[in-house]
Design an enzyme around this catalytic site. Sequence first.
Site, PDB file in Angstrom:
ATOM      1  CG  ASN A 129      -0.116   0.665   2.539  1.00 33.49           C
ATOM      2  OD1 ASN A 129      -0.787   2.746   3.010  1.00 33.49           O
ATOM      3  ND2 ASN A 129      -0.224  -0.102   3.066  1.00 33.49           N
ATOM      4  CG  PHE A 133      -0.691   9.424   6.640  1.00 39.98           C
ATOM      5  CD1 PHE A 133      -0.317   7.805   7.201  1.00 39.98           C
ATOM      6  CD2 PHE A 133       0.377   9.999   7.466  1.00 39.98           C
ATOM      7  CE1 PHE A 133       0.407   7.458   7.649  1.00 39.98           C
ATOM      8  CE2 PHE A 133       1.570   9.894   8.186  1.00 39.98           C
ATOM      9  CZ  PHE A 133       1.498   8.271   8.127  1.00 39.98           C
ATOM     10  CB  SER A 200       3.972   5.686   7.091  1.00 37.91           C
ATOM     11  OG  SER A 200       3.456   5.840   5.596  1.00 37.91           O
ATOM     12  CG  ASN A 202       3.161   4.766   1.581  1.00 34.45           C
ATOM     13  OD1 ASN A 202       3.826   4.027   1.098  1.00 34.45           O
ATOM     14  ND2 ASN A 202       2.716   4.041   1.843  1.00 34.45           N
ATOM     15  CB  THR A 203       4.497  10.841   5.126  1.00 31.31           C
ATOM     16  OG1 THR A 203       3.307  10.119   4.291  1.00 31.31           O
ATOM     17  CG2 THR A 203       4.667  12.422   4.829  1.00 31.31           C
ATOM     18  CE  LYS A 246       2.851   0.165  12.858  1.00 29.49           C
ATOM     19  NZ  LYS A 246       1.179   0.058  12.396  1.00 29.49           N
ATOM     20  CG  ASN A 275       4.359   1.529   9.358  1.00 28.82           C
ATOM     21  OD1 ASN A 275       3.628   1.201   8.573  1.00 28.82           O
ATOM     22  ND2 ASN A 275       3.749   2.601  10.401  1.00 28.82           N
TER      23      ASN A 275
HETATM   24  C1  LIG Z   1      -3.442  -0.377   3.385  1.00 25.57           C
HETATM   25  C2  LIG Z   1      -2.918  -0.140   5.015  1.00 25.57           C
HETATM   26  C3  LIG Z   1      -2.878   0.882   5.988  1.00 25.57           C
HETATM   27  C4  LIG Z   1      -2.006   1.254   6.549  1.00 25.57           C
HETATM   28  N1  LIG Z   1      -2.381   2.292   6.942  1.00 25.57           N
HETATM   29  C5  LIG Z   1      -0.797   2.829   8.107  1.00 25.57           C
HETATM   30  C6  LIG Z   1      -1.129   3.234   9.406  1.00 25.57           C
HETATM   31  O1  LIG Z   1      -2.275   4.677   8.820  1.00 25.57           O
HETATM   32  N2  LIG Z   1      -0.497   4.048   9.882  1.00 25.57           N
HETATM   33  C7  LIG Z   1       0.026   3.038  10.576  1.00 25.57           C
HETATM   34  O2  LIG Z   1       1.278   3.009  11.686  1.00 25.57           O
HETATM   35  N3  LIG Z   1       0.540   1.998   9.887  1.00 25.57           N
HETATM   36  C8  LIG Z   1      -0.756   1.893   8.999  1.00 25.57           C
HETATM   37  N4  LIG Z   1      -0.463   0.330   8.100  1.00 25.57           N
HETATM   38  C9  LIG Z   1      -0.195  -0.358   8.975  1.00 25.57           C
HETATM   39  C10 LIG Z   1      -0.240  -1.788   9.388  1.00 25.57           C
HETATM   40  O3  LIG Z   1      -0.855  -0.948  10.669  1.00 25.57           O
HETATM   41  C11 LIG Z   1       1.065  -2.726  10.096  1.00 25.57           C
HETATM   42  O4  LIG Z   1       1.716  -2.226  10.537  1.00 25.57           O
HETATM   43  C12 LIG Z   1       1.689  -3.807   8.893  1.00 25.57           C
HETATM   44  O5  LIG Z   1       0.797  -3.689   7.802  1.00 25.57           O
HETATM   45  C13 LIG Z   1       1.901  -4.865   9.103  1.00 25.57           C
HETATM   46  O6  LIG Z   1       0.866  -5.395   9.921  1.00 25.57           O
HETATM   47  P1  LIG Z   1       0.075  -6.664   8.904  1.00 25.57           P
HETATM   48  O7  LIG Z   1       1.455  -7.662   8.353  1.00 25.57           O
HETATM   49  O8  LIG Z   1      -0.574  -7.529  10.072  1.00 25.57           O
HETATM   50  O9  LIG Z   1      -0.204  -6.194   8.020  1.00 25.57           O
HETATM   51  C14 LIG Z   1      -1.764   0.171   7.029  1.00 25.57           C
HETATM   52  C15 LIG Z   1      -1.281  -1.179   6.020  1.00 25.57           C
HETATM   53  C16 LIG Z   1      -2.092  -1.136   5.289  1.00 25.57           C
HETATM   54  C17 LIG Z   1      -1.903  -2.244   4.816  1.00 25.57           C
END
Ligand SMILES: Cc1cc2nc3c(=O)[nH]c(=O)nc-3n(C[C@H](O)[C@H](O)[C@H](O)COP(=O)(O)O)c2cc1C
Length: 374
Positions: A129, A133, A200, A202-203, A246, A275
């Site tokens: 992804n 934000f 993140s 992505n910023t 985080k 993350n």
């Molecule tokens: C579509 C998407 C959006 C996410 N947005 C955020 C976010 O806004 N803030 C954040 O701290 N992590 C964000 N994450 C990261 C997740 O919170 C998590 O740390 C990461 O996906 C690893 O966990 P997982 O393998 O269980 O998905 C996002 C992940 C995905 C897939």
Amino acid sequence: MAVHIPGALVDAAYAGVGRPTLFRLGGGDPEVAHETTLDWLAWWGRTPARRALLELAFGSRGTPVEVAGIRFGGPVGLAAGMDKDARALMAWARLGFSHVEFGTVTGQPQPGNPKPRMFRLRPSHGVINRMGFNNAGSEAIAARLELAGVRRGNHAAGMPVGVSIGKTKVVALADAVEDYLSSLRRLVHLVDYLAINVSSPNTPGLRSLQGADELSGLVRALVDEAAVQAEESSQSTLGPVPVFVKIAPDLEWSAIDQALEVCAAAGAAGIIATNTTLGRDGLAPEDRPLAGQAGGLSGAPLTARALEVVSYVTAHTDLPVIGVGGIMTADDARAMLQAGASLVQIFTGFIYSGPGLVRDINRLTTDRLAVPRG
Ligand SMILES: Cc1cc2nc3c(=O)[nH]c(=O)nc-3n(C[C@H](O)[C@H](O)[C@H](O)COP(=O)(O)O)c2cc1C
């Protein structure tokens, strides 16, 4: 005594009907599935009767655990990014989650990156992804929490509530601290904890805030302001709101060492690791064409690295750790807990396995001897 639909039926329904339907929506666009899931859960969370039905179908509980002075009803929460604006606020606890990290929200509302910005890597059980934000802003989420009667410590959503805060894209890195502070001031009396998102991918530039000096300044500013707000508040008996940090899975060990030192010295309440990753290891050959998509990778390809980072972090800090990243099965959660995580969070595993995963992780802590803690 509560009656529950048998777990095997829930799992079969999700694998046979729920997931295939969601994965077909919008011509297979994962963001459409994501939005539909949130709409659906928001609807089910809207009245007490619907919430009771949700609980009947999916409810489960783990063993309570106290972390950073907060009592969590079980070991597993929903990770940040799934419900950025707390749209399904009242539903999540009924699926067995012990907490949700809403957000990441920013000081100002913003649309996020152009679509498409979310990609499902099905053979690899992963997601890439680059949402960037997209969120309605910290003022809007504060209003939603307030309207629902959520206040710090009252568990009105059926669970403790966390909110992840990040930097607004158009705000210069030099002004980042003020942007985070504006969100903190709006949320501090409503949430049980805040998570500082500096990880993140992505910023642009955000991850540079994980550097020792930048992180120290940011965490100190937020922790100090939380203390000031607690002094001035009618909730002063609760003390300052706990602030978690985080981190990314892509940091070198030396950078993690520094970040942990800085977080402890600045008064952070805990670490959330990890993350998404910029790495592309562990992809199935069929998913290689998608590997070039910019963004953070989550899910099964992240499992090993996230566990490695969590194991390292728990061994190098006294702060409590929330383990997240690639937890696709109850065994993955067990490994995180055995590595010393106090809680775990899931996101991509919830997409692929559905609500049965929450129940199975809860069960780890209620079946005696299931998790000998590390
Ligand atoms: C579509 C998407 C959006 C996410 N947005 C955020 C976010 O806004 N803030 C954040 O701290 N992590 C964000 N994450 C990261 C997740 O919170 C998590 O740390 C990461 O996906 C690893 O966990 P997982 O393998 O269980 O998905 C996002 C992940 C995905 C897939």
